[in-house]
Every structure is written in C-alpha cells, then in structure tokens.
Design an enzyme around this catalytic site. Structure first.
Site, PDB file in Angstrom:
ATOM      1  N   LYS A   9      12.954   5.501  -0.618  1.00 51.76           N
ATOM      2  CA  LYS A   9      13.323   5.048   0.728  1.00 51.76           C
ATOM      3  C   LYS A   9      14.792   5.371   1.048  1.00 51.76           C
ATOM      4  O   LYS A   9      15.577   5.690   0.151  1.00 51.76           O
ATOM      5  CB  LYS A   9      13.053   3.541   0.848  1.00 51.76           C
ATOM      6  CG  LYS A   9      11.561   3.185   0.758  1.00 51.76           C
ATOM      7  CD  LYS A   9      11.335   1.702   1.058  1.00 51.76           C
ATOM      8  CE  LYS A   9       9.865   1.324   1.022  1.00 51.76           C
ATOM      9  NZ  LYS A   9       9.638  -0.094   1.383  1.00 51.76           N
ATOM     10  N   TYR A  49       2.810   3.055   8.446  1.00 49.57           N
ATOM     11  CA  TYR A  49       2.749   1.620   8.138  1.00 49.57           C
ATOM     12  C   TYR A  49       1.859   0.857   9.137  1.00 49.57           C
ATOM     13  O   TYR A  49       2.020  -0.363   9.281  1.00 49.57           O
ATOM     14  CB  TYR A  49       4.156   1.012   8.122  1.00 49.57           C
ATOM     15  CG  TYR A  49       4.908   1.258   6.823  1.00 49.57           C
ATOM     16  CD1 TYR A  49       4.483   0.678   5.632  1.00 49.57           C
ATOM     17  CD2 TYR A  49       6.057   2.040   6.783  1.00 49.57           C
ATOM     18  CE1 TYR A  49       5.156   0.882   4.436  1.00 49.57           C
ATOM     19  CE2 TYR A  49       6.751   2.252   5.587  1.00 49.57           C
ATOM     20  CZ  TYR A  49       6.294   1.663   4.418  1.00 49.57           C
ATOM     21  OH  TYR A  49       6.963   1.861   3.245  1.00 49.57           O
ATOM     22  N   ASN A 112      14.158  -1.853  -0.206  1.00 52.01           N
ATOM     23  CA  ASN A 112      13.637  -2.063  -1.559  1.00 52.01           C
ATOM     24  C   ASN A 112      13.323  -0.762  -2.299  1.00 52.01           C
ATOM     25  O   ASN A 112      12.457  -0.715  -3.154  1.00 52.01           O
ATOM     26  CB  ASN A 112      12.462  -3.045  -1.565  1.00 52.01           C
ATOM     27  CG  ASN A 112      11.257  -2.531  -0.808  1.00 52.01           C
ATOM     28  OD1 ASN A 112      11.314  -1.456  -0.219  1.00 52.01           O
ATOM     29  ND2 ASN A 112      10.180  -3.273  -0.840  1.00 52.01           N
ATOM     30  N   HIS A 115       8.476   3.154  -2.081  1.00 51.40           N
ATOM     31  CA  HIS A 115       7.102   2.831  -1.669  1.00 51.40           C
ATOM     32  C   HIS A 115       6.147   3.447  -2.680  1.00 51.40           C
ATOM     33  O   HIS A 115       6.413   4.537  -3.183  1.00 51.40           O
ATOM     34  CB  HIS A 115       6.795   3.412  -0.282  1.00 51.40           C
ATOM     35  CG  HIS A 115       5.326   3.407   0.032  1.00 51.40           C
ATOM     36  ND1 HIS A 115       4.686   2.307   0.549  1.00 51.40           N
ATOM     37  CD2 HIS A 115       4.365   4.339  -0.165  1.00 51.40           C
ATOM     38  CE1 HIS A 115       3.396   2.576   0.675  1.00 51.40           C
ATOM     39  NE2 HIS A 115       3.170   3.802   0.243  1.00 51.40           N
ATOM     40  N   GLU A 126      -2.625   8.406   2.026  1.00 54.50           N
ATOM     41  CA  GLU A 126      -1.174   8.588   2.157  1.00 54.50           C
ATOM     42  C   GLU A 126      -0.741   9.993   1.721  1.00 54.50           C
ATOM     43  O   GLU A 126       0.171  10.576   2.318  1.00 54.50           O
ATOM     44  CB  GLU A 126      -0.449   7.510   1.340  1.00 54.50           C
ATOM     45  CG  GLU A 126      -0.663   6.119   1.934  1.00 54.50           C
ATOM     46  CD  GLU A 126       0.031   5.015   1.144  1.00 54.50           C
ATOM     47  OE1 GLU A 126       0.641   5.304   0.095  1.00 54.50           O
ATOM     48  OE2 GLU A 126      -0.038   3.858   1.600  1.00 54.50           O
TER      49      GLU A 126
HETATM   50  P1  GDP Z   1       4.856  -2.857  -1.167  1.00 52.82           P
HETATM   51  O1  GDP Z   1       3.494  -2.232  -1.345  1.00 52.82           O
HETATM   52  O2  GDP Z   1       5.349  -3.539  -2.426  1.00 52.82           O
HETATM   53  O3  GDP Z   1       5.871  -1.876  -0.623  1.00 52.82           O
HETATM   54  O4  GDP Z   1       4.698  -4.023  -0.106  1.00 52.82           O
HETATM   55  P2  GDP Z   1       3.827  -4.146   1.254  1.00 52.82           P
HETATM   56  O5  GDP Z   1       2.870  -2.996   1.394  1.00 52.82           O
HETATM   57  O6  GDP Z   1       3.292  -5.533   1.305  1.00 52.82           O
HETATM   58  O7  GDP Z   1       4.915  -4.046   2.411  1.00 52.82           O
HETATM   59  C1  GDP Z   1       5.437  -2.791   2.827  1.00 52.82           C
HETATM   60  C2  GDP Z   1       6.930  -2.907   2.992  1.00 52.82           C
HETATM   61  O8  GDP Z   1       7.207  -3.822   4.054  1.00 52.82           O
HETATM   62  C3  GDP Z   1       7.662  -3.479   1.772  1.00 52.82           C
HETATM   63  O9  GDP Z   1       7.991  -2.512   0.813  1.00 52.82           O
HETATM   64  C4  GDP Z   1       8.890  -4.100   2.392  1.00 52.82           C
HETATM   65  O10 GDP Z   1       9.895  -3.113   2.603  1.00 52.82           O
HETATM   66  C5  GDP Z   1       8.375  -4.598   3.731  1.00 52.82           C
HETATM   67  N1  GDP Z   1       8.003  -6.025   3.634  1.00 52.82           N
HETATM   68  C6  GDP Z   1       6.904  -6.559   3.061  1.00 52.82           C
HETATM   69  N2  GDP Z   1       6.880  -7.899   3.166  1.00 52.82           N
HETATM   70  C7  GDP Z   1       8.013  -8.233   3.835  1.00 52.82           C
HETATM   71  C8  GDP Z   1       8.557  -9.461   4.281  1.00 52.82           C
HETATM   72  O11 GDP Z   1       8.008 -10.551   4.054  1.00 52.82           O
HETATM   73  N3  GDP Z   1       9.745  -9.390   4.943  1.00 52.82           N
HETATM   74  C9  GDP Z   1      10.379  -8.202   5.193  1.00 52.82           C
HETATM   75  N4  GDP Z   1      11.530  -8.195   5.863  1.00 52.82           N
HETATM   76  N5  GDP Z   1       9.889  -7.015   4.796  1.00 52.82           N
HETATM   77  C10 GDP Z   1       8.722  -7.022   4.136  1.00 52.82           C
END
Ligand code: GDP
Length: 137
Positions: A9, A49, A112, A115, A126
């Site tokens: 990222k 997304y 973070n 991805h 993807e």
């Molecule tokens: P991942 O698969 O671990 O990347 O997590 P997810 O697919 O659930 O979410 C996609 C991305 O959205 C994450 O990598 C975070 O950058 C963001 N994200 C997910 N949950 C949260 C949240 O509760 N708050 C915020 N600000 N960002 C979130």
C-alpha cells in the site's frame, strides 16, 4: 500450487520498505509470479474495494489507496492464500503478531502496509483485476 494477490500500500511504498516486504514473501516460499507499480485512480480503488462500499471507512480507504503509488503482485506457492495472510498479520497493526509485515511496517488500521486476498475465490478475481494471463509467469 496456489496464487494470491498482494498490494504493497502507499504508506509502505513511501517508507521505502518494498524490498523488505518482498523479502518476507521470498524467504517464506512465496514466489513473485507478476508485479507492477501503479497509482490507482479513485474509480479503480472503489471498484477493487466494492465489497466494503457500505462500510463507514470506505471513503477513507479509497482516499488512502489513491494517495500514492502501490506495488501489486501475484504471489505463488503452496497454500499461498493462507501463508500470505499469516505473513501479513491482523488488519489492525496493534493486534498483529510480532514479526508479521503489519506489526513491523504498518502505522494504523488505515495505513496498514499491505493487502492480501482472503480466499482462493477472491484471489482469482483480484488477480484478474490487475493482470492479464500473459503477465503472470
Ligand atoms: P484485510 O483483509 O486485513 O486488509 O481487511 P478487510 O478486507 O476487512 O478491510 C480492507 C481494508 O479496509 C483494511 O486493510 C483496512 O485498511 C481498512 N479497514 C478495515 N476495517 C477498518 C476499520 O474498522 N476502520 C478503518 N479505518 N479501516 C478499516
């Protein structure tokens, strides 16, 4: 052999830790089958997304993912989807296990670092989003 999609990222690209992150993959049996650096448009990031479009953090996520270039990769190896998720660590770097990519290189749940596809089915979707068949070697 399995394939999965990884995106380094914008925060990690800005920090200059692309090489260190790729080393985690290569040192743990995940081969780089394809890679490219690109700057996502708002439209591309929103499409990628789309599954999160109703979540409160969606706009911040799209804003962040378009804040700078990313490095997109196809990783290949045995059990690649799960192995990649283990190497990444939990979504929130504060919860991520020591020694994982997010624990070591990420600052917050928004920024973070990485991805990774969460299932074989999503990995295929993807990968096709970013790469044509002839770009995957
Ligand atoms: P991942 O698969 O671990 O990347 O997590 P997810 O697919 O659930 O979410 C996609 C991305 O959205 C994450 O990598 C975070 O950058 C963001 N994200 C997910 N949950 C949260 C949240 O509760 N708050 C915020 N600000 N960002 C979130």
């Amino acid at each position: 052999m399995q394939q999965t999609l990884s995106i380094i990222k914008p925060d990690a690209v800005k920090k200059g830790v692309v090489g260190k992150i790729i080393d985690r993959f290569e040192s743990n049996g995940l081969r780089i089958a394809a890679t490219k650096k690109l700057w996502l448009s708002k439209c591309e990031a929103s499409k990628f997304y789309a599954v999160h479009k109703d979540r409160p953090f969606f706009n911040d996520l799209v804003e962040f993912m378009t804040s700078g270039p990313v490095v997109v990769m196809v990783l290949e190896g045995e059990n690649a989807v799960v192995k990649n998720r283990e190497l990444m660590g939990a979504t929130d770097p504060k919860q991520a296990e020591k020694g994982t990519i997010r624990a070591d290189f990420a600052d917050s749940i928004d920024a973070n670092a990485i991805h990774g596809s969460d299932s074989i089915e999503n990995a295929n979707i993807e990968i096709a989003f970013f790469f044509s068949k002839r770009e995957i070697l």
